[in-house]
Enzyme design. Structure first.
Site, PDB file in Angstrom:
ATOM      1  N   HIS A   1      -0.103  -2.531  11.087  1.00 15.28           N
ATOM      2  CA  HIS A   1       1.024  -3.269  11.688  1.00 15.28           C
ATOM      3  C   HIS A   1       1.265  -2.858  13.142  1.00 15.28           C
ATOM      4  O   HIS A   1       2.409  -2.746  13.583  1.00 15.28           O
ATOM      5  CB  HIS A   1       2.293  -3.103  10.839  1.00 15.28           C
TER       6      HIS A   1
ATOM      7  N   GLN B   1       1.250 -10.851  10.620  1.00 10.34           N
ATOM      8  CA  GLN B   1       1.750  -9.702   9.863  1.00 10.34           C
ATOM      9  C   GLN B   1       0.880  -8.463  10.053  1.00 10.34           C
ATOM     10  O   GLN B   1       1.367  -7.341  10.031  1.00 10.34           O
ATOM     11  CB  GLN B   1       1.817 -10.071   8.368  1.00 10.34           C
TER      12      GLN B   1
ATOM     13  N   ARG C   1      -8.945  -8.710   3.833  1.00  8.39           N
ATOM     14  CA  ARG C   1      -7.912  -8.027   4.611  1.00  8.39           C
ATOM     15  C   ARG C   1      -8.129  -6.518   4.594  1.00  8.39           C
ATOM     16  O   ARG C   1      -8.093  -5.837   5.624  1.00  8.39           O
ATOM     17  CB  ARG C   1      -6.538  -8.379   4.053  1.00  8.39           C
TER      18      ARG C   1
ATOM     19  N   GLN D   1       0.825  -1.193   0.000  1.00  7.94           N
ATOM     20  CA  GLN D   1       0.000   0.000   0.000  1.00  7.94           C
ATOM     21  C   GLN D   1       0.865   1.251   0.000  1.00  7.94           C
ATOM     22  O   GLN D   1       1.976   1.244   0.519  1.00  7.94           O
ATOM     23  CB  GLN D   1      -0.916  -0.026   1.222  1.00  7.94           C
TER      24      GLN D   1
ATOM     25  N   SER E   1       4.288  -6.026   2.973  1.00  5.35           N
ATOM     26  CA  SER E   1       2.962  -6.027   3.581  1.00  5.35           C
ATOM     27  C   SER E   1       1.951  -6.702   2.635  1.00  5.35           C
ATOM     28  O   SER E   1       2.024  -7.895   2.390  1.00  5.35           O
ATOM     29  CB  SER E   1       2.553  -4.598   3.940  1.00  5.35           C
TER      30      SER E   1
END
Length: 300
Positions: free
Chosen positions: A204, A253, A120, A11, A95
């Site tokens: 994160h 993650q 997600r 991203q 990511s």
């Protein structure tokens, strides 16, 4: 031939216009975007190609968009250099890009990968809506100094180290008030500058905790096979081929820091000399040059 590794962006690499030329010129890329319409229920190519930028930047759209645009770029590479991927010895993604890497490596089908990325993105967007947050890139400080910066800024809210990208570029994530405090305090600790990232949440970090549970449930319903080549994890900067290990790492993650610099150093330590960054933008090539100026990284 020198060892070759394929890298896939995450991203913040999205840009209005991405994928449109490939959609109009390459049948395999057009098929991907058309299949994405059937899976997502909306025209991804319209948003990628024409925006608006605010919609493309939203987490639930940008993640599927980068995933499909990156795989479309991979198809263009396959068309132009049919044998080059046989030289690839490993793959990694930043990511979100880890899902693209797993799809390239054959552990996920295109459709299953896109469904996971959609879930997600939606879960991370929901977590971000529940606790509005931000991400700030801190330039010019070592990790211990950034951790001290976070400790000081926690008087204003939750903030944690999120991405260890390259020497002098560490991203922190947290509540908006805490990130504003990071920006205020950073110069006094010696930071060159801070950059607010174009994301909607504190990715994160522990703030994303609800999203990892949603993703874990979604992963149970997806066939995840053994990749045909090692896929390096963001969580521990190590290669993995066991599907059970990969499932667990994908869940972790969401709430743990991305160890990108260490991943690159470990790959270089194994003798890798060539990298292809496959997808929109040139972020990964820039980060890699900060780790080793001499290494070759080609953008596709």
């Amino acid at each position: 031939m020198p060892k070759l590794v394929f890298l896939f962006p995450g991203q913040c690499s999205q840009i209005v216009g991405m994928g449109l030329e490939l959609y109009n010129s390459l049948a395999a890329a057009k098929r991907m975007f058309d299949d994405a319409y059937d899976i997502l229920g909306y025209s991804l190519i319209d948003i990628c190609g024409r925006g608006p930028v605010e919609k493309l930047n939203s987490t639930e759209v940008s993640q599927p968009a980068i995933y499909v645009a990156s795989l479309a770029a991979l198809e263009s590479l396959r068309a132009k250099e049919p044998g080059v991927e046989t030289e690839c010895v490993a793959t990694a993604g930043l990511s979100l890009g880890e899902y693209t890497a797993l799809t390239f490596a054959g552990a996920l089908s295109f459709g299953d990968g896109l469904k996971l990325v959609q879930k997600r993105g939606q879960a991370m967007q929901a977590a971000a809506d529940a606790t509005p947050g931000a991400m700030v890139s801190v330039l010019g400080l070592a990790q211990d100094k950034v951790e001290e910066l976070c400790r000081q800024a926690r008087s204003a809210g939750t903030v944690e180290v999120a991405n260890l990208l390259c020497p002098g570029n560490i991203v922190v994530s947290g509540t908006k008030t805490a990130c504003e405090e990071v920006e205020r305090l950073a110069p006094a600790l010696g930071a060159m500058k801070t950059i607010r990232l174009a994301v909607a949440g504190a990715f994160h970090t522990s703030i994303m905790k609800p999203a990892d549970q949603v993703l874990g449930a979604a992963l149970k319903n997806v066939v995840l096979g053994s990749p045909r080549l090692p896929v390096w994890s963001n969580v521990d900067a190590q290669p993995h081929s066991d599907p059970a290990e990969i499932r667990g790492l994908l869940v972790r993650q969401v709430v743990q820091p991305v160890l990108w610099e260490q991943t690159m150093r470990n790959l270089l330590g194994q003798g890798v000399e060539r990298f292809y960054e496959i997808g929109p933008g040139r972020v990964l090539a820039g980060l890699l040059k900060r780790v080793d100026r001499k290494v070759e990284c080609r953008n596709i």
